[in-house]
Design an enzyme around this catalytic site. Structure first.
Site, short mmCIF file in Angstrom:
data_model
loop_
_atom_site.label_atom_id
_atom_site.label_comp_id
_atom_site.label_asym_id
_atom_site.label_seq_id
_atom_site.Cartn_x
_atom_site.Cartn_y
_atom_site.Cartn_z
CD GLU A 182 -3.08 -0.73 0.17
OE1 GLU A 182 -4.19 -0.34 0.55
OE2 GLU A 182 -2.79 -0.88 -1.05
CB THR A 221 -6.10 8.05 -3.66
OG1 THR A 221 -6.65 6.82 -4.12
CG2 THR A 221 -6.11 8.07 -2.14
#
Length: 320
Positions: A132, A185
């Site tokens: 991530e 994002t």
């Protein structure tokens, strides 16, 4: 070395944030998901020999999350041999359904199984978080933890990491509608307010506590009353066309609650039965009909199990 000495793992998509659980709560879906295949090699280092189901992902192990996760695990264990890996993307990238998390979780689990399970599944969270970090610049756990552990997971804190497994105390189905638009994002993060009024904070904390209580008390009505984001959703939703209409349609069709999945643009809705979730799916899809925006939708159960082994040495490596 035997070319069939390998394993294959499947890790599911996830919904993170979960309305009032922004950045601290996530849950797994039983589908879609990603698969990662791994085998040992005589030569040291990591090779990504194939990527299926998607174009444009790097096969450089330093640039692909599965390679990053595997390298961290090899370094932690001081393993003398190398690994060959393959990735099958079974879910869309940039959908807000934890695509990079599913790949990272599947990689961590497959490598762990191949090496004799030196880590518990919960201990794999820290390695999957490195995937991530590579994908988004932040080593967050609200997607990888439920993808690995299944059910609902609360990330209580990061210093030190404290992941609380809540399981699936009551039967829940999730309808997900993915409008195929690009939503970065970084943009979703940029518009977030950095300070909140005390009154809004108190309401948000009450909703999060109510959601936890609704799960543990198996109280659908309490869960539904608590699935509200009083702070972030009003700002984030303006980036998703027709969000308010889709959420209203889902609630009118009987959903317990609805909100933005992860960083978006996917919209999720929770229901108590599969039949209800299918009715919600139809209502949500109808809003985008004729809008010119293509969509994908899924109806999935919230499963007790997350990542799992789906292949082993009896399979042929060519068959990912």
């Amino acid at each position: 070395m035997n070319s069939t000495d390998f394993v294959k793992a499947y890790a599911p998509a996830t919904v993170a944030n979960v309305c009032c659980g922004f950045d601290v709560l996530g849950f797994a879906l039983d589908q879609p998901g990603d698969e990662v295949w791994v085998r040992k090699t005589e030569a040291q280092g990591i090779t990504i020999s194939a990527i299926h189901g998607i174009e444009g992902l790097s096969a450089n192990p330093a640039e692909n999350v599965i390679g990053v996760v595997a390298q961290k695990m090899l370094e932690a264990l001081e393993v003398p041999h190398g690994l060959e890996m393959q990735l099958h993307k079974g879910m869309p990238v940039g959908s807000g359904l934890g695509s990079s998390a599913a790949s990272s979780a599947a990689a961590a689990y497959a490598v762990n199984e191949l090496l004799g399970s030196p880590f518990s599944t919960k201990e794999l969270v820290v390695f999957a978080m490195e995937g991530e970090r590579k994908a988004s610049g932040s080593a967050h756990a609200d997607n990888v933890a439920p993808s690995l552990l299944g059910g609902f997971v609360l990330v209580r804190d990061y210093e030190p990491l404290d992941v609380v497994e809540l399981g699936v105390p009551l039967e829940l189905y999730c309808t997900v509608l993915y409008p195929q638009i690009e939503l970065k994002t970084s943009l979703s993060r940029q518009i977030l307010k950095q300070e909140i009024p005390l009154k809004q904070g108190i309401r948000q904390w009450g909703n999060l506590a109510g959601l936890m209580a609704g799960l543990l008390k198996k109280d659908y009505a309490l869960l539904g009353r608590s699935l509200h984001d009083a702070i972030f959703e009003p700002e984030r939703s303006i980036l998703i066309p027709l969000f308010k209409q889709v959420k209203s349609a889902a609630l009118a069709a009987g959903a317990l609650g609805a909100g933005i999945s992860g960083s978006g643009p996917s919209i999720f809705a929770l229901s108590a039965t599969r039949a209800q979730a299918l009715a919600v799916q139809e209502a949500m899809e109808a809003i985008y009909s004729g809008s010119g925006i293509e969509t994908k939708s899924y109806v999935a159960q919230v499963p007790e199990q997350g990542v799992r082994l789906v292949g082993h040495s009896s399979y042929k490596p060519a068959q990912l």
